[in-house]
Scaffold this motif. Structure first.
Motif, PDB file in Angstrom:
ATOM      1  N   UNK A 256     -10.484  -3.185  -5.720  1.00 41.74           N
ATOM      2  CA  UNK A 256      -9.705  -3.168  -6.955  1.00 41.74           C
ATOM      3  C   UNK A 256      -8.592  -2.144  -6.933  1.00 41.74           C
ATOM      4  N   UNK A 257      -8.880  -0.957  -6.389  1.00 39.56           N
ATOM      5  CA  UNK A 257      -7.855   0.087  -6.337  1.00 39.56           C
ATOM      6  C   UNK A 257      -6.832  -0.167  -5.239  1.00 39.56           C
ATOM      7  N   UNK A 258      -7.266  -0.819  -4.175  1.00 38.85           N
ATOM      8  CA  UNK A 258      -6.325  -1.250  -3.134  1.00 38.85           C
ATOM      9  C   UNK A 258      -5.280  -2.189  -3.737  1.00 38.85           C
ATOM     10  N   UNK A 259      -5.741  -3.130  -4.554  1.00 40.15           N
ATOM     11  CA  UNK A 259      -4.842  -4.155  -5.090  1.00 40.15           C
ATOM     12  C   UNK A 259      -3.951  -3.632  -6.209  1.00 40.15           C
ATOM     13  N   UNK A 260      -4.489  -2.809  -7.105  1.00 41.94           N
ATOM     14  CA  UNK A 260      -3.766  -2.442  -8.311  1.00 41.94           C
ATOM     15  C   UNK A 260      -3.158  -1.043  -8.291  1.00 41.94           C
ATOM     16  N   UNK A 261      -3.651  -0.165  -7.417  1.00 41.24           N
ATOM     17  CA  UNK A 261      -3.084   1.185  -7.309  1.00 41.24           C
ATOM     18  C   UNK A 261      -2.452   1.430  -5.950  1.00 41.24           C
ATOM     19  N   UNK A 262      -2.414   0.376  -5.124  1.00 44.37           N
ATOM     20  CA  UNK A 262      -1.863   0.501  -3.772  1.00 44.37           C
ATOM     21  C   UNK A 262      -2.602   1.577  -2.972  1.00 44.37           C
ATOM     22  N   UNK A 263      -3.906   1.699  -3.226  1.00 41.23           N
ATOM     23  CA  UNK A 263      -4.706   2.714  -2.546  1.00 41.23           C
ATOM     24  C   UNK A 263      -4.865   2.385  -1.063  1.00 41.23           C
ATOM     25  N   UNK A 264      -4.944   3.429  -0.260  1.00 32.76           N
ATOM     26  CA  UNK A 264      -5.172   3.276   1.175  1.00 32.76           C
ATOM     27  C   UNK A 264      -6.655   3.516   1.461  1.00 32.76           C
ATOM     28  N   UNK A 265      -7.297   2.549   2.100  1.00 26.58           N
ATOM     29  CA  UNK A 265      -8.719   2.659   2.400  1.00 26.58           C
ATOM     30  C   UNK A 265      -8.887   3.278   3.777  1.00 26.58           C
ATOM     31  N   UNK A 266      -9.672   4.341   3.852  1.00 26.92           N
ATOM     32  CA  UNK A 266      -9.835   5.074   5.098  1.00 26.92           C
ATOM     33  C   UNK A 266     -11.311   5.153   5.481  1.00 26.92           C
ATOM     34  N   UNK A 267     -11.553   5.127   6.789  1.00 30.14           N
ATOM     35  CA  UNK A 267     -12.885   5.424   7.302  1.00 30.14           C
ATOM     36  C   UNK A 267     -13.246   6.840   6.882  1.00 30.14           C
ATOM     37  N   UNK A 268     -14.341   6.990   6.160  1.00 30.82           N
ATOM     38  CA  UNK A 268     -14.664   8.266   5.538  1.00 30.82           C
ATOM     39  C   UNK A 268     -14.832   9.413   6.498  1.00 30.82           C
ATOM     40  N   UNK A 269     -15.635   9.232   7.547  1.00 26.59           N
ATOM     41  CA  UNK A 269     -15.931  10.348   8.444  1.00 26.59           C
ATOM     42  C   UNK A 269     -14.703  10.747   9.248  1.00 26.59           C
ATOM     43  N   UNK A 270     -13.929   9.777   9.701  1.00 23.88           N
ATOM     44  CA  UNK A 270     -12.736  10.106  10.464  1.00 23.88           C
ATOM     45  C   UNK A 270     -11.752  10.930   9.651  1.00 23.88           C
ATOM     46  N   UNK A 271     -11.540  10.527   8.414  1.00 25.57           N
ATOM     47  CA  UNK A 271     -10.604  11.237   7.545  1.00 25.57           C
ATOM     48  C   UNK A 271     -11.133  12.630   7.217  1.00 25.57           C
TER      49      UNK A 271
END
Length: 375
Positions: A256-271
């Motif tokens: 939902x946040x990817x679509x409406x807030x242009x959020x970037x989804x990241x692999x948690x541990x790597x980030x």
């Protein structure tokens, strides 16, 4: 010898700091002459936000928000990088751990409070918001968050819907004209601890719904709501929530946040490891100890110990994995990243018993490892 102790939390038992401290205590009791650095890690799950703020020497801001069932709670978020970046942990406002016995019901649970934290962060003038999504009580696709930021969900008659899945299943359109404009000037980064897609047998409703209190009938309703949300979103924005990796994390809030807030989804541990400069700690280490409650093939799907082991191996270091559960037989894939796997538990121990003595067993494991390395 310098040992880097970098475990994840042991779920339902000890947080990552407590695990690291117990292992360090055991090493100190051993015959090994060594120094240690405790570097607890997190992969986007519950506890990630607080670890980032602590590691980055950030500031904690306390605010009152609506909890997952609407009850007012005291929550918090962090500010790092000279107050330019906010760290929000979804579990602090919309988490399962905030619910009382019998309150788990994702049809009626909302992520609204997490959206309120985002607004408070925007009030601070931040340019980046990092959200750790693990541990949520919701399967609302992030609609609660979006609602707090001004998005309105409407039914076929144009009437607004309260942002709960049992209502949102009747969604016909999405009105984002009153979305808080400040979000457009802010980078939104979501740390994900699972790879599940939004829909289907491995999706948000089917996999995580039951964990959050959904019955089989509830899962059907949740799936129908998420599918409808995705269809409307695709029609209005051109973004396909169903096609993205991590889209099912946090009850679909990532999608939902990817679509409406242009959020970037990241692999948690790597980030996490990048943000906290883990590679600098590796440069001083002679060996690395990591771990979490269970280490198995699923660990290689982006869990904390995998991220630690991957970077340690790239640095040419030996890695010891410590867990409550490890495979009964050697695993070729795991052996590529872990030189040794050690279970802290006796065989066939009852889960409740094992959880109760986790700290004691971690200290014993640390001592055992130290003595083993001492020869």
């Amino acid at each position: 010898m310098h040992i880097l102790v970098a475990p994840n939390a042991f779920k339902n038992s000890l947080d990552a700091w407590q695990v690291a401290q117990a292992l360090g205590e055991g090493l100190a009791q051993s015959n090994l002459e060594c120094t240690t650095q405790l570097f607890p890690v997190a992969d986007g799950g519950d506890g990630t936000g607080s670890l980032i703020v602590k590691s980055c020497r950030g500031l904690i801001i306390t605010k009152e928000v609506a909890g997952p069932v609407g009850r007012k709670i005291t929550s918090q978020f962090g500010l790092i990088e000279n107050r330019a970046t906010a760290i929000i942990e979804m579990a602090d406002a919309s988490g399962l751990r905030l619910l009382k016995e019998g309150e788990r019901n994702p049809l009626k649970a909302s992520s609204f409070g997490t959206g309120q934290l985002i607004k408070f962060a925007l009030d601070e003038g931040v340019k980046r918001i990092i959200i750790a999504m693990g541990g949520s009580a919701t399967v609302d696709g992030g609609c609660g968050i979006l609602s707090a930021l001004g998005v309105v969900f409407r039914d076929a008659n144009g009437d607004s819907l309260a942002a709960y899945p049992e209502n949102l299943v009747n969604m016909a359109s999405i009105d984002a004209t009153r979305l808080d404009e400040r979000i457009h000037g802010c980078e939104v980064v979501i740390l994900c601890d699972v790879n599940n897609m939004l829909l289907g047998p491995n999706g948000a409703a089917a996999v995580f719904g039951p964990q959050k209190g959904a019955s089989a009938e509830d899962v059907t309703v949740l799936e129908r709501f998420l599918k409808r949300f995705a269809q409307i979103t695709l029609a209005q924005t051109g973004k396909d929530m169903t096609a993205i990796k991590h889209g099912g994390a946090a009850g679909g809030a990532t999608a939902g946040l990817y679509a409406w807030l242009n959020a970037r989804l990241e692999d948690g541990i790597g980030y996490f490891l990048s943000l906290t400069n883990f590679k600098d700690a590796l440069q001083q280490a002679g060996i690395v100890i990591t771990g979490e409650g269970s280490i198995d093939r699923q660990t290689l799907q982006g869990k904390g110990p995998y991220g630690v082991a991957l970077l340690a191996k790239q640095a040419g270091l030996k890695v010891i994995g410590v867990a409550g559960l490890i495979p009964s037989e050697p695993d070729e894939e795991l052996n590529r990243y872990f030189d040794e796997l050690i279970s802290i538990n006796e065989p066939n121990i009852a889960l409740a018993t094992a959880l109760a003595i986790t700290r004691v067993n971690l200290v014993k494991a640390g001592k055992k490892i130290g003595n083993m390395l001492a020869g």
